[in-house]
Design a protein around this motif. Sequence first.
Motif, mmCIF file in Angstrom:
data_model
loop_
_atom_site.group_PDB
_atom_site.id
_atom_site.type_symbol
_atom_site.label_atom_id
_atom_site.label_comp_id
_atom_site.label_asym_id
_atom_site.label_seq_id
_atom_site.Cartn_x
_atom_site.Cartn_y
_atom_site.Cartn_z
ATOM 1 N N VAL A 5 0.850 -1.188 0.000
ATOM 2 C CA VAL A 5 0.000 0.000 0.000
ATOM 3 C C VAL A 5 0.883 1.234 0.000
ATOM 4 O O VAL A 5 1.641 1.464 0.947
ATOM 5 N N GLU A 6 0.770 2.034 -1.064
ATOM 6 C CA GLU A 6 1.551 3.261 -1.160
ATOM 7 C C GLU A 6 0.792 4.434 -0.556
ATOM 8 O O GLU A 6 -0.441 4.463 -0.547
ATOM 9 N N SER A 7 1.548 5.407 -0.103
ATOM 10 C CA SER A 7 0.971 6.663 0.366
ATOM 11 C C SER A 7 2.033 7.747 0.260
ATOM 12 O O SER A 7 3.219 7.448 0.049
ATOM 13 N N GLY A 8 1.608 8.996 0.406
ATOM 14 C CA GLY A 8 2.554 10.103 0.459
ATOM 15 C C GLY A 8 2.634 10.956 -0.792
ATOM 16 O O GLY A 8 3.378 11.939 -0.817
ATOM 17 N N GLY A 9 1.893 10.597 -1.817
ATOM 18 C CA GLY A 9 1.922 11.414 -3.021
ATOM 19 C C GLY A 9 1.227 12.749 -2.820
ATOM 20 O O GLY A 9 0.604 12.999 -1.786
ATOM 21 N N GLY A 10 1.338 13.605 -3.818
ATOM 22 C CA GLY A 10 0.686 14.900 -3.733
ATOM 23 C C GLY A 10 1.218 15.861 -4.773
ATOM 24 O O GLY A 10 1.945 15.473 -5.693
ATOM 25 N N LEU A 11 0.848 17.125 -4.583
ATOM 26 C CA LEU A 11 1.288 18.198 -5.463
ATOM 27 C C LEU A 11 2.429 18.952 -4.795
ATOM 28 O O LEU A 11 2.309 19.344 -3.618
ATOM 29 N N VAL A 12 3.510 19.159 -5.503
ATOM 30 C CA VAL A 12 4.677 19.846 -4.944
ATOM 31 C C VAL A 12 5.276 20.732 -6.031
ATOM 32 O O VAL A 12 5.187 20.419 -7.218
ATOM 33 N N GLY A 35 10.766 -2.537 -5.336
ATOM 34 C CA GLY A 35 11.060 -1.538 -6.355
ATOM 35 C C GLY A 35 10.027 -0.434 -6.353
ATOM 36 O O GLY A 35 8.867 -0.640 -5.983
ATOM 37 N N TRP A 36 10.472 0.748 -6.721
ATOM 38 C CA TRP A 36 9.576 1.879 -6.973
ATOM 39 C C TRP A 36 9.584 2.154 -8.472
ATOM 40 O O TRP A 36 10.659 2.305 -9.077
ATOM 41 N N PHE A 37 8.382 2.217 -9.027
ATOM 42 C CA PHE A 37 8.224 2.474 -10.447
ATOM 43 C C PHE A 37 7.467 3.788 -10.645
ATOM 44 O O PHE A 37 6.636 4.168 -9.810
ATOM 45 N N ARG A 38 7.723 4.427 -11.755
ATOM 46 C CA ARG A 38 7.020 5.648 -12.115
ATOM 47 C C ARG A 38 6.383 5.458 -13.490
ATOM 48 O O ARG A 38 7.042 4.973 -14.413
ATOM 49 N N GLN A 39 5.130 5.867 -13.587
ATOM 50 C CA GLN A 39 4.461 5.868 -14.885
ATOM 51 C C GLN A 39 4.065 7.305 -15.197
ATOM 52 O O GLN A 39 3.174 7.871 -14.547
ATOM 53 N N LYS A 89 11.517 17.559 -10.036
ATOM 54 C CA LYS A 89 11.406 18.229 -11.326
ATOM 55 C C LYS A 89 10.049 17.898 -11.953
ATOM 56 O O LYS A 89 9.418 16.908 -11.581
ATOM 57 N N SER A 90 9.647 18.684 -12.912
ATOM 58 C CA SER A 90 8.360 18.424 -13.553
ATOM 59 C C SER A 90 8.323 17.041 -14.193
ATOM 60 O O SER A 90 7.283 16.382 -14.209
ATOM 61 N N GLU A 91 9.470 16.589 -14.663
ATOM 62 C CA GLU A 91 9.509 15.265 -15.299
ATOM 63 C C GLU A 91 9.404 14.118 -14.317
ATOM 64 O O GLU A 91 9.335 12.954 -14.721
ATOM 65 N N ASP A 92 9.384 14.424 -13.021
ATOM 66 C CA ASP A 92 9.144 13.391 -12.014
ATOM 67 C C ASP A 92 7.649 13.124 -11.826
ATOM 68 O O ASP A 92 7.264 12.212 -11.098
ATOM 69 N N THR A 93 6.826 13.912 -12.470
ATOM 70 C CA THR A 93 5.379 13.737 -12.359
ATOM 71 C C THR A 93 4.960 12.374 -12.876
ATOM 72 O O THR A 93 5.439 11.907 -13.915
ATOM 73 N N GLY A 94 4.040 11.738 -12.147
ATOM 74 C CA GLY A 94 3.524 10.454 -12.573
ATOM 75 C C GLY A 94 2.886 9.705 -11.429
ATOM 76 O O GLY A 94 2.814 10.211 -10.299
ATOM 77 N N ILE A 95 2.418 8.525 -11.739
ATOM 78 C CA ILE A 95 1.914 7.632 -10.701
ATOM 79 C C ILE A 95 3.085 6.762 -10.263
ATOM 80 O O ILE A 95 3.769 6.149 -11.096
ATOM 81 N N TYR A 96 3.294 6.710 -8.964
ATOM 82 C CA TYR A 96 4.378 5.916 -8.403
ATOM 83 C C TYR A 96 3.803 4.649 -7.767
ATOM 84 O O TYR A 96 2.867 4.707 -6.971
ATOM 85 N N TYR A 117 8.435 -8.382 -11.380
ATOM 86 C CA TYR A 117 7.768 -8.166 -10.103
ATOM 87 C C TYR A 117 6.389 -8.824 -10.106
ATOM 88 O O TYR A 117 5.609 -8.638 -11.033
ATOM 89 N N ALA A 118 6.092 -9.546 -9.019
ATOM 90 C CA ALA A 118 4.834 -10.291 -8.945
ATOM 91 C C ALA A 118 3.744 -9.544 -8.191
ATOM 92 O O ALA A 118 2.556 -9.812 -8.404
ATOM 93 N N TYR A 119 4.145 -8.645 -7.305
ATOM 94 C CA TYR A 119 3.170 -7.997 -6.419
ATOM 95 C C TYR A 119 3.276 -6.483 -6.586
ATOM 96 O O TYR A 119 4.384 -5.931 -6.633
ATOM 97 N N TRP A 120 2.102 -5.837 -6.617
ATOM 98 C CA TRP A 120 2.035 -4.403 -6.880
ATOM 99 C C TRP A 120 1.062 -3.710 -5.932
ATOM 100 O O TRP A 120 0.037 -4.289 -5.560
ATOM 101 N N GLY A 121 1.392 -2.476 -5.609
ATOM 102 C CA GLY A 121 0.441 -1.626 -4.913
ATOM 103 C C GLY A 121 -0.466 -0.926 -5.908
ATOM 104 O O GLY A 121 -0.350 -1.118 -7.124
ATOM 105 N N GLN A 122 -1.330 -0.086 -5.369
ATOM 106 C CA GLN A 122 -2.343 0.576 -6.208
ATOM 107 C C GLN A 122 -1.835 1.863 -6.840
ATOM 108 O O GLN A 122 -2.467 2.402 -7.746
ATOM 109 N N GLY A 123 -0.702 2.370 -6.343
ATOM 110 C CA GLY A 123 -0.133 3.586 -6.909
ATOM 111 C C GLY A 123 -0.514 4.836 -6.143
ATOM 112 O O GLY A 123 -1.556 4.887 -5.480
#
Length: 130
Positions: A5-12, A35-39, A89-96, A117-123
């Motif tokens: 379960v991921e948390s902590g995202g937002g607007l910065v 692993g941490w992935f960015r889309q 940076k702006s290019e870091d924007t995405g779903i993590y 990777y076999a297991y994923w959070g919701q982003g």
Amino acid sequence: QVQLVESGGGLVRPGGSLRLSCATSGLTTDYYAIGWFRQAPGPGKEREEVACKSLSDGSFYYADSVKGRFTISRDNGKNTVYLQMNSLKSEDTGIYYCAAAQYYSDYQALPRTKNEYAYWGQGTQVTVSS
């Protein structure tokens, strides 16, 4: 059953910081890599790994685009893996997304692609914008 379960995202604003958390459950051993992935937004954008850490031996990986700015760490007591993101940076924007893969350091390299990777959070959404 493994759950992430991921948390902590937002607007910065550009140059700011965020810390993402990945709360894990069901990992009965340390033979996993997290692993941490960015889309990034937009059609056809693939999930790309930005950081990875072995729970057993602590080995890690950072994508070139985040080296020196992002730090992956683990709190054993809380079964949580963090991604500290600085100088955003702006290019870091995405779903993590955080993800877990079985990993045996003696036999394999750290996982680098989403198919490993076999297991994923919701982003969690991260938006870097002024």
